[in-house]
Enzyme design. Structure first.
Site, PDB file in Angstrom:
ATOM      1  N   CYS A   1       1.535  -1.421  15.587  1.00  0.00           N
ATOM      2  CA  CYS A   1       1.533  -1.211  14.133  1.00  0.00           C
ATOM      3  C   CYS A   1       0.858  -2.363  13.411  1.00  0.00           C
ATOM      4  CB  CYS A   1       2.972  -1.051  13.638  1.00  0.00           C
ATOM      5  SG  CYS A   1       3.101  -0.759  11.863  1.00  0.00           S
TER       6      CYS A   1
ATOM      7  N   CYS B   1       6.612  -4.263  15.974  1.00  0.00           N
ATOM      8  CA  CYS B   1       6.131  -3.182  16.851  1.00  0.00           C
ATOM      9  C   CYS B   1       4.661  -3.440  17.183  1.00  0.00           C
ATOM     10  CB  CYS B   1       6.299  -1.825  16.176  1.00  0.00           C
ATOM     11  SG  CYS B   1       8.026  -1.427  15.793  1.00  0.00           S
TER      12      CYS B   1
ATOM     13  N   SER C   1      12.272   6.532   7.269  1.00  0.00           N
ATOM     14  CA  SER C   1      11.908   6.255   8.657  1.00  0.00           C
ATOM     15  C   SER C   1      12.391   4.869   9.062  1.00  0.00           C
ATOM     16  CB  SER C   1      10.387   6.337   8.826  1.00  0.00           C
ATOM     17  OG  SER C   1      10.006   5.959  10.130  1.00  0.00           O
TER      18      SER C   1
ATOM     19  N   ASN D   1      -2.632   5.083  16.067  1.00  0.00           N
ATOM     20  CA  ASN D   1      -3.786   4.621  15.301  1.00  0.00           C
ATOM     21  C   ASN D   1      -4.401   3.374  15.929  1.00  0.00           C
ATOM     22  OD1 ASN D   1      -3.620   6.472  12.931  1.00  0.00           O
ATOM     23  ND2 ASN D   1      -1.610   5.516  12.726  1.00  0.00           N
TER      24      ASN D   1
ATOM     25  N   SER E   1      11.731   6.152  14.595  1.00  0.00           N
ATOM     26  CA  SER E   1      10.536   5.759  15.348  1.00  0.00           C
ATOM     27  C   SER E   1      10.974   5.455  16.778  1.00  0.00           C
ATOM     28  CB  SER E   1       9.884   4.527  14.704  1.00  0.00           C
ATOM     29  OG  SER E   1       9.390   4.847  13.431  1.00  0.00           O
ATOM     30  N   LEU E   2      10.833   6.446  17.641  1.00  0.00           N
ATOM     31  CA  LEU E   2      11.350   6.340  19.010  1.00  0.00           C
ATOM     32  C   LEU E   2      10.269   5.814  19.956  1.00  0.00           C
ATOM     33  CD1 LEU E   2      13.978   6.907  20.548  1.00  0.00           C
ATOM     34  CD2 LEU E   2      13.094   9.184  21.070  1.00  0.00           C
ATOM     35  N   HIS E   3       9.195   6.554  20.093  1.00  0.00           N
ATOM     36  CA  HIS E   3       7.974   6.122  20.786  1.00  0.00           C
ATOM     37  C   HIS E   3       8.115   5.825  22.274  1.00  0.00           C
ATOM     38  CE1 HIS E   3       6.539   6.039  16.738  1.00  0.00           C
ATOM     39  NE2 HIS E   3       7.170   4.933  16.426  1.00  0.00           N
TER      40      HIS E   3
ATOM     41  N   GLU F   1       0.832  -1.198   0.000  1.00  0.00           N
ATOM     42  CA  GLU F   1       0.000   0.000   0.000  1.00  0.00           C
ATOM     43  C   GLU F   1       0.867   1.248   0.000  1.00  0.00           C
ATOM     44  OE1 GLU F   1      -1.431   0.794   4.412  1.00  0.00           O
ATOM     45  OE2 GLU F   1      -1.847  -1.269   3.844  1.00  0.00           O
TER      46      GLU F   1
ATOM     47  N   GLY G   1       6.942  -1.987   6.093  1.00  0.00           N
ATOM     48  CA  GLY G   1       8.326  -2.450   6.020  1.00  0.00           C
ATOM     49  C   GLY G   1       9.300  -1.556   6.761  1.00  0.00           C
ATOM     50  N   GLU G   2      10.470  -2.093   7.024  1.00  0.00           N
ATOM     51  CA  GLU G   2      11.575  -1.369   7.644  1.00  0.00           C
ATOM     52  C   GLU G   2      12.615  -1.085   6.564  1.00  0.00           C
ATOM     53  OE1 GLU G   2      14.495   0.398   9.109  1.00  0.00           O
ATOM     54  OE2 GLU G   2      12.908   0.083  10.599  1.00  0.00           O
TER      55      GLU G   2
ATOM     56  N   CYS H   1       6.253  -6.805   7.318  1.00  0.00           N
ATOM     57  CA  CYS H   1       7.346  -6.279   8.137  1.00  0.00           C
ATOM     58  C   CYS H   1       7.654  -7.270   9.256  1.00  0.00           C
ATOM     59  CB  CYS H   1       6.944  -4.927   8.731  1.00  0.00           C
ATOM     60  SG  CYS H   1       8.247  -4.133   9.725  1.00  0.00           S
TER      61      CYS H   1
ATOM     62  N   CYS I   1      -0.641   3.467   8.282  1.00  0.00           N
ATOM     63  CA  CYS I   1       0.199   2.415   7.736  1.00  0.00           C
ATOM     64  C   CYS I   1      -0.303   1.017   8.086  1.00  0.00           C
ATOM     65  CB  CYS I   1       1.620   2.601   8.272  1.00  0.00           C
ATOM     66  SG  CYS I   1       2.761   1.366   7.673  1.00  0.00           S
TER      67      CYS I   1
ATOM     68  N   CYS J   1       3.757   8.423   0.549  1.00  0.00           N
ATOM     69  CA  CYS J   1       4.332   7.519   1.533  1.00  0.00           C
ATOM     70  C   CYS J   1       4.339   6.132   0.906  1.00  0.00           C
ATOM     71  CB  CYS J   1       3.511   7.536   2.824  1.00  0.00           C
ATOM     72  SG  CYS J   1       4.110   6.404   4.088  1.00  0.00           S
TER      73      CYS J   1
END
Length: 343
Positions: free
Chosen positions: A117, A114, A189, A288, A212-214, A90, A157-158, A110, A331, A103
């Site tokens: 996600c 996480c 990212s 999300n 992506s710290l979070h 996507e 994906g990473e 992935c 995402c 994007c």
């Protein structure tokens, strides 16, 4: 056969040498590819003989638009695409005052795990090629009739887990004979692959790196991001400092706010202390909703309080505008829904 969209001009020149053709044809073919042609016969200034030779040696990795959603709120367009092998990816086209941003996905699925996600549910099927990344940009431009001026590698994906292909894609999309999208209009990212961040820094490309710290510490980060078990918070920040020193570029720290998990005043104060003195910007993201997950996003008052603490401590902070909320534009959500319903 050779996947033509993954080729740079030098790759095409090598092919033409075998055909006994002139080198200048390589630039013609490269330009055609980056205009978004989907078959060799669209390259109308090439001879039929050359086109026939190309058809025997190369292919264009076209993708099929399976579903498309257009937000009535803000014009965001969400695309679900099928690759040649049936894998589903996507991408999202977002409209801003400074231009159109796409994007894109860098992998089908992935493996990072996480917990907040949707992209990682089901794991990784495979890496995408440079041509499949480029193909998302070209397909969306062709379908929407809108020029893309910014690319964000922040979809499924990473990116740094697909390092070589991502680097080649960046060089392709930046090429002056192609889409010519400036390095400073490209954002990558990562969830924090420390060796690859340092390796990326050594390329000294002027792209924007988003981390992506979070979380403000190892304990919280490990509870939501498995990668934090492999690389500690301090190791990640050291890699970020290395990147800044090598490139002179400011880093963006992405921080998804999860109610009761990482959104307290103490979390904000700790994060401020950890990031003090680092050339950075924090982007706060209301998490999300993901089906099957218990997380809920922080309310507006909590998000604003978090931002104020960071700003008061000298950390430049913004709250990400939510786009495409009526079309599952976050995402992985649309892909997950499609695969679940199909299965």
């Amino acid at each position: 056969m050779i996947e033509l969209r993954s080729c740079n001009i030098e790759d095409i020149e090598k092919l033409l040498i075998r055909f006994g053709e002139k080198n200048f044809r390589a630039k013609q073919i490269f330009k055609w590819i980056h205009r978004g042609v989907e078959n060799i016969d669209e390259m109308t200034d090439l001879s039929k003989k050359l086109r026939d030779m190309l058809k025997n040696e190369v292919y264009i990795c076209n993708m099929e638009i399976v579903e498309k959603f257009h937000s009535k709120i803000d014009g965001t367009m969400k695309y679900l695409m099928k690759l040649n092998d049936g894998n589903i990816i996507e991408c999202v086209l977002m409209k801003y005052s400074f231009g159109n941003t796409i994007c894109i996905s860098t992998q089908a699925g992935c493996s990072m795990g996480c917990t907040f996600c949707a992209s990682t549910i089901g794991g990784k099927n495979r890496d995408l090629t440079p041509g499949e990344m480029l193909g998302q940009v070209l397909k969306v431009q062709r379908d929407s009739n809108l020029k893309v001026s910014n690319v964000v590698l922040m979809g499924t994906g990473e990116p740094l887990d697909n390092f070589e292909n991502v680097i080649k894609f960046i060089k392709l999309v930046n090429h002056g004979e192609g889409l010519n999208i400036g390095m400073r209009h490209l954002t990558l990212s990562t969830c924090g692959l420390v060796p690859e961040i340092k390796r990326l820094a050594d390329f000294n490309m002027q792209i924007t790196l988003a981390i992506s710290l979070h979380a403000p510490n190892d304990e919280v980060r490990r509870s939501i991001m498995p990668i934090a078990y492999k690389y500690s918070f301090d190791e990640l920040l050291d890699a970020c400092k290395y990147y800044i020193n090598k490139t002179g570029r400011r880093i963006t720290f992405e921080y998804s706010l999860i109610s009761g998990v990482n959104d307290s005043d103490d979390n904000a104060k700790e994060l401020s202390n950890k990031l003090k003195g680092i050339l950075c910007h924090v982007n706060l993201i209301p998490v999300n909703k993901v089906e099957g997950k218990i997380y809920s996003k922080s309310n507006k008052e909590r998000i604003e309080a978090f931002r104020k603490i960071l700003n008061a401590n000298g950390i430049e902070t913004t709250i990400r505008r939510e786009l495409g909320s009526d079309i599952n534009a976050a995402c992985g959500q649309l892909r997950r829904s499609y695969l679940t319903n199909k299965g």
